[in-house]
Each structure stands twice: as structure tokens, then as C-alpha cells.
Design an enzyme around this catalytic site. Structure first.
Site, PDB file in Angstrom:
ATOM      1  N   HIS A  16       0.836  -1.213   0.000  1.00 62.83           N
ATOM      2  CA  HIS A  16       0.000   0.000   0.000  1.00 62.83           C
ATOM      3  C   HIS A  16       0.866   1.256   0.000  1.00 62.83           C
ATOM      4  O   HIS A  16       0.551   2.260   0.623  1.00 62.83           O
ATOM      5  CB  HIS A  16      -0.984  -0.028   1.178  1.00 62.83           C
ATOM      6  CG  HIS A  16      -1.980  -1.142   1.041  1.00 62.83           C
ATOM      7  ND1 HIS A  16      -3.295  -0.936   0.731  1.00 62.83           N
ATOM      8  CD2 HIS A  16      -1.810  -2.488   1.097  1.00 62.83           C
ATOM      9  CE1 HIS A  16      -3.912  -2.108   0.630  1.00 62.83           C
ATOM     10  NE2 HIS A  16      -3.021  -3.064   0.862  1.00 62.83           N
ATOM     11  N   ASP A  35      -6.687  -0.574  -3.211  1.00 69.77           N
ATOM     12  CA  ASP A  35      -7.105  -1.436  -2.100  1.00 69.77           C
ATOM     13  C   ASP A  35      -8.071  -2.478  -2.650  1.00 69.77           C
ATOM     14  O   ASP A  35      -9.141  -2.125  -3.169  1.00 69.77           O
ATOM     15  CB  ASP A  35      -7.883  -0.632  -1.045  1.00 69.77           C
ATOM     16  CG  ASP A  35      -6.984   0.100  -0.058  1.00 69.77           C
ATOM     17  OD1 ASP A  35      -5.762   0.114  -0.248  1.00 69.77           O
ATOM     18  OD2 ASP A  35      -7.551   0.646   0.903  1.00 69.77           O
ATOM     19  N   HIS A  40      -8.201  -6.574   1.558  1.00 71.55           N
ATOM     20  CA  HIS A  40      -7.421  -5.748   2.484  1.00 71.55           C
ATOM     21  C   HIS A  40      -8.085  -5.748   3.877  1.00 71.55           C
ATOM     22  O   HIS A  40      -7.403  -5.819   4.896  1.00 71.55           O
ATOM     23  CB  HIS A  40      -7.348  -4.336   1.910  1.00 71.55           C
ATOM     24  CG  HIS A  40      -6.490  -3.361   2.646  1.00 71.55           C
ATOM     25  ND1 HIS A  40      -5.331  -3.686   3.294  1.00 71.55           N
ATOM     26  CD2 HIS A  40      -6.635  -2.013   2.813  1.00 71.55           C
ATOM     27  CE1 HIS A  40      -4.799  -2.608   3.829  1.00 71.55           C
ATOM     28  NE2 HIS A  40      -5.566  -1.585   3.563  1.00 71.55           N
ATOM     29  N   HIS A  75     -13.668   2.154   4.758  1.00 68.60           N
ATOM     30  CA  HIS A  75     -13.158   1.008   3.994  1.00 68.60           C
ATOM     31  C   HIS A  75     -14.211  -0.101   3.940  1.00 68.60           C
ATOM     32  O   HIS A  75     -14.438  -0.696   2.883  1.00 68.60           O
ATOM     33  CB  HIS A  75     -11.879   0.446   4.634  1.00 68.60           C
ATOM     34  CG  HIS A  75     -10.622   1.146   4.229  1.00 68.60           C
ATOM     35  ND1 HIS A  75     -10.142   2.252   4.892  1.00 68.60           N
ATOM     36  CD2 HIS A  75      -9.732   0.889   3.234  1.00 68.60           C
ATOM     37  CE1 HIS A  75      -9.008   2.633   4.320  1.00 68.60           C
ATOM     38  NE2 HIS A  75      -8.728   1.825   3.314  1.00 68.60           N
ATOM     39  N   HIS A  98      -1.969   3.607  -4.814  1.00 66.62           N
ATOM     40  CA  HIS A  98      -2.206   2.164  -4.802  1.00 66.62           C
ATOM     41  C   HIS A  98      -3.688   1.826  -4.801  1.00 66.62           C
ATOM     42  O   HIS A  98      -4.537   2.661  -4.501  1.00 66.62           O
ATOM     43  CB  HIS A  98      -1.527   1.523  -3.587  1.00 66.62           C
ATOM     44  CG  HIS A  98      -2.145   1.923  -2.279  1.00 66.62           C
ATOM     45  ND1 HIS A  98      -1.808   3.070  -1.611  1.00 66.62           N
ATOM     46  CD2 HIS A  98      -3.097   1.323  -1.523  1.00 66.62           C
ATOM     47  CE1 HIS A  98      -2.512   3.159  -0.505  1.00 66.62           C
ATOM     48  NE2 HIS A  98      -3.325   2.112  -0.418  1.00 66.62           N
TER      49      HIS A  98
HETATM   50 ZN    ZN Z   1      -4.537   0.956   1.015  1.00 74.49          ZN
END
Ligand code: ZN
Length: 209
Positions: free
Chosen positions: A48, A54, A58, A161, A52
């Protein structure tokens, strides 16, 4: 016009405080006939690092690995939205955006001005989880932000996330959008093809038609 919105990878670049530091080590040897030097670089860094991708894996148990993300998600029309003067991208700000038909959205914030600070910028602007939920509900497939996480620094639960990755929305972090005017582009965000990985550095470009 092509904008390279990726961060140069160097030993001095800022990385997430708990991530491995970047260590690029030049190596070389003489050719067998001693007529020339063969140069290569030993690369030591986290997946990361810098700009980058994800992958869901992750954070999400049984989530998609990097190589399971369709390339069609990573290449195509993308909209750069500029949001200034805020600590976070809130739900009310996202509700005002013309999201109809947008599949890929990249947030340009004050973060982009901090890439040359020389240190990790802790106060970076992040996306609130309820704002991310709106993007998911409207069918956005990819969300980008111009610093090293889409969640608040020192977030313990990483709620944004989870909102995105649990629904297979790809996250691009570490963009430098400082030179890019807001608007519509064609994006190519191509990570290294690390098999079964949680993410990988990517060269990301935006092309203006
Ligand atoms: Zn990341």
C-alpha cells in the site's frame, strides 16, 4: 492531455506510519564479457505504498483479491470532484454532487498540496462512512482520494473502507490531483499484478479527451 496522478516512489516518500519504509537499493554487476554494467534495483516496500489500489481482501474476510478485480473496473470514465476547506467529505457534500451515471469518482482535496511536506500528513481529509454509503447506493464502482487512506487517521474500525470494500467498490489511495482540474476524464489505474494480494502500487493516469 495526459495527467500522471501517481506519486513518485522514492526512499524519502511519506508512507503510512505502521507500514514498511520504502527501500530501493541500486544493484549492479559487470556483464560476462566485462564490456558493460547491468543495473537493477532491489525493491522493498509495502503493498500500500504511494498511489495504490485497495482490494476488498485488504479488510474483508473472503473479499476479492487484487487479481479478482475486473480490469474493466480500473479503466474507464472517471470524474474528479474538488472539495475544499473541509476536514472530511461529509454526506451533505456528497448528496449535492451530480452522481448520475458516474462509476468512478476521485476526490481532490487540500491533501494533494501535502505530498511535498517531507513528512506524513496526519490531518488529511477523509471520506465519512455515511458519505461513502451514498456512493455505493448510487452505483459507484471505484472511489479515489488524494492521500494514503480513505478513513480518518487513527481510525480504529476503518468504517469507510468497510462500507466500500464489502460492496466490492475499489478504493484508490495516494493520488496526487494537484495539477488536475475538476471534470471528466478517462482513467487507467493499473496495479502490479500481485497474485492473491490485498492491494498493490499502481500507475494511475487521467486522459482528457
Ligand atoms: Zn490501502
Amino acid at each position: 492531455m495526459i495527467y500522471d496522478v501517481s506519486i513518485p516512489i522514492t526512499n524519502a516518500m511519506p508512507v503510512w506510519p505502521s507500514d514498511p519504509p520504502v527501500k530501493l537499493t541500486p544493484e549492479s554487476h559487470l556483464s560476462r564479457d566485462k564490456s558493460h554494467t547491468v543495473r537493477l534495483t532491489r525493491i522493498d516496500m509495502g503493498s500500500h505504498t504511494g498511489t495504490h489500489i485497495d482490494a476488498p481482501w485488504h479488510f474483508v474476510a473472503n473479499g476479492r483479491r487484487l487479481n479478482e478485480i475486473p480490469i474493466e473496473t480500473l479503466v474507464g470514465p472517471a470524474t474528479v470532484c474538488e472539495i475544499r476547506g473541509v476536514r472530511s467529505i461529509r454526506r451533505d457534500l456528497v448528496e449535492k454532487l451530480p452522481l448520475k451515471g458516474i462509476e468512478r469518482i476521485l476526490f481532490k482535496t487540500g491533501n494533494s498540496n501535502h505530498w511535498n511536506d517531507g513528512t506524513f500528513f496526519e490531518e488529511f481529509v477523509y471520506l465519512e462512512p455515511d458519505a461513502a454509503q451514498i456512493l455505493v447506493d448510487r452505483g459507484v464502482k471505484l472511489v479515489g482520494i488524494d492521500y494514503l487512506s480513505i478513513d480518518q487517521y487513527k481510525s480504529e474500525k476503518h468504517p469507510t473502507h468497510f462500507v466500500l470494500l464489502e460492496r466490492d467498490v475499489v478504493i484508490v489511495e495516494g493520488l496526487n490531483l494537484s495539477e488536475v482540474p475538476p471534470g471528466n476524464y478517462t482513467m487507467a489505474a493499473l496495479p502490479l499484478n500481485l497474485q492473491d494480494a490485498d492491494g498493490a502500487p499502481a500507475r494511475v493516469i487521467l486522459m482528457k479527451a
